[in-house]
Design an enzyme around this catalytic site. Structure first.
Site, PDB file in Angstrom:
ATOM      1  N   SER A 297       1.025  -1.512  -0.055  1.00 53.01           N
ATOM      2  CA  SER A 297      -0.510   0.284  -0.131  1.00 53.01           C
ATOM      3  C   SER A 297       0.604   1.330  -0.253  1.00 53.01           C
ATOM      4  O   SER A 297       0.491   2.396  -1.168  1.00 53.01           O
ATOM      5  CB  SER A 297      -0.658   0.114   0.647  1.00 53.01           C
TER       6      SER A 297
ATOM      7  N   CYS B 161       1.081   1.038  13.067  1.00 49.67           N
ATOM      8  CA  CYS B 161       0.203   0.439  13.562  1.00 49.67           C
ATOM      9  C   CYS B 161      -0.977   1.232  14.728  1.00 49.67           C
ATOM     10  O   CYS B 161      -1.423  -0.349  15.175  1.00 49.67           O
ATOM     11  CB  CYS B 161      -1.039   0.035  12.336  1.00 49.67           C
TER      12      CYS B 161
END
Length: 482
Positions: A137, A254
């Site tokens: 990504s 994250c």
């Protein structure tokens, strides 16, 4: 268990984690909003792949489908898509536009690191390292931000994830990338001071992912946090040592615990000459997640997103690398002869109207294969083992040239000839790997590029009215409905 805790993920948050969060980063004023957000599903979000599709085209697509979009404030190519506006049978990953690589399904917060790294890039052809890249990504975002210029090295330690990484590079039409398979802790040993930009989206405890994985915090422990923190320290130090003087490093996770975030950056600052680049002006509204050190600590309720941490680090221009990279590897590729290159360029110009060696790139061969590489690959592959770089565009035989699926996705959109525009039913059959019979196709026999809604989908061979499918078997969707 408190009533507040029951709100979060059906009570799946470990009470020890909540206690730790309240001691370190979660204020009493934010506690209810934080737990409420952790208990809600994650909003769907996408990023337009501007190598193939404009933001305006995507807005028009959304209007046709009546998708309700909300712009993501830190990424001008990013949008949240209101799930209630999707029809029951619509899965964004199965839409033709996703199959064609026109947009990428990516969590909104994960778009932040690339923007922090390259948002004000002024280099024409920088060397960029994505140290932990799969599934791609951020690599695809970086490549799009650079408009396929320079070189993005997409490194991934897990060999099993390299295939999906490559497939995403191909789908998005990226040919300024190189894939490598190294332990990130070793980069400083063989490429000290080499890269202009480095993104380290570090392996982490994943505390911020609880909205898409309700089990993410069930087995949380401070011991595990501290253990992974030691790996993160080694990775960030290696990344910094691999950075050129004057270069930029973004460290992101994250997860939310201080031990995996602020503490890791402070470790780097204590052991090097690293300087913090304050992110307070990264986007309008950044101050909501900005903490005193100048980092972004994105709690799930602040922007209704996944939890994330982003820190931006600069290396002073006067900094001196400890040593220079040492050449260790010899590329298996060699230059084409003038005759070979002329044959290829004449073929693609005559067949499709395409220049297959744009500025900043070079064609190289390995036996019968022809690949296109960023010219900057020479600054990398002598010093580190590259698993795959650039894209294979053709296999060349004495009496024919056979183009690849990669060629179609990287160059096909520029074609002016030998284009077959498919109907929706034919598009579905093509993605299923089926050959087609097209009575009204006026293209010459030979290679043709398959398009749907004026965007390339693949390569095929035409012989009279039959179209022999060239869609790769590993990408075929046998039950695809479109």
């Amino acid at each position: 268990m408190s009533d507040l805790l029951k709100l979060a993920s059906g009570g799946k948050i470990n009470p020890a984690y909540l206690a730790h969060a309240k001691q370190t980063f979660l204020s009493q004023a934010d506690e209810k909003a934080f737990l409420d957000a952790c208990g809600r599903g994650l909003r769907k979000s996408v990023r337009v792949n501007t190598l193939k599709y404009s933001v305006e085209e995507f807005r028009e697509l959304a209007a046709r489908h009546q998708w309700q979009l909300t712009a993501i404030p830190w990424c001008k190519e990013g949008f949240w898509v209101d799930e209630s506006s999707l029809s029951e049978n619509t899965a964004l990953g199965n839409t033709p536009e996703h199959v064609q690589g026109l947009f990428y399904i990516q969590e909104a917060s994960s778009m932040l690191p690339s923007v922090a790294l390259l948002g004000d890039n002024k280099l024409a052809a920088p060397l960029v390292l994505d140290m932990a890249a799969a599934p791609g990504s951020k690599t695809t975002q970086l490549a799009a931000m650079l408009n396929n210029q320079g070189l993005v090295v997409a490194n991934e330690l897990s060999a099993s994830r390299l295939k999906s990484l490559h497939n995403n590079l191909v789908r998005c039409g990226i040919f300024n990338a190189a894939m490598s398979h190294h332990d990130g802790r070793k980069f400083a040993d063989f490429v000290p001071g080499l890269f202009d930009y480095i993104l380290l989206d570090a392996p982490c405890g994943g505390e911020g992912t609880v909205r898409k994985d309700i089990h993410a915090l069930e087995n949380w422990s401070l011991a595990k946090v501290k253990e992974i923190g030691e790996l993160q320290k080694a990775l960030i130090l290696s990344a910094y040592q691999s950075l050129k003087p004057g270069g930029r490093l973004v460290y992101s996770t994250c997860t939310l615990s201080v031990e995996e975030n602020q503490a890791i950056v402070e470790f780097l600052r204590a052991n090097t000459d690293a300087k913090v680049i304050n992110l307070k002006h990264l986007f309008e509204g950044a101050e909501r997640s900005l903490i005193a050190e100048g980092y972004l600590h994105v709690l799930p309720h602040l922007y209704d997103s996944e939890g994330f941490f982003v820190a931006c680090i600069g290396k002073p221009a006067e900094s001196q690398p400890s040593e220079s990279p040492l050449a260790q590897f010899k590329s298996p590729f060699e230059k084409l002869t003038k005759k070979e290159k002329l044959r290829l360029r004449e073929y693609y110009q005559a067949q499709f109207g395409i220049d297959i060696e744009p500025d900043g790139f070079q064609l190289l061969k390995r036996q019968k294969e022809v690949w296109i590489f960023p010219q900057a690959i020479g600054e990398v592959n002598a010093y580190m083992k590259v698993n795959r770089a650039g894209m294979k565009i053709a296999e060349v035989y004495p009496n024919k040239i056979r183009s690849t699926h990669e060629f179609a996705y990287c160059f096909g959109q520029a074609a002016t000839d030998q284009i077959v525009e498919l109907t929706k039913p034919d598009f579905v059959e093509f993605v299923k790997g089926q050959s087609l019979h097209l009575d009204n196709c006026d293209c010459r026999d030979g290679e043709v590029l398959m398009f749907y809604q004026k965007k390339v989908i693949g390569i095929a061979q035409k012989q009279k009215n039959k179209i022999k499918n060239g869609y790769p078997r590993e990408l075929v969707k046998d039950n695809y409905q479109g």
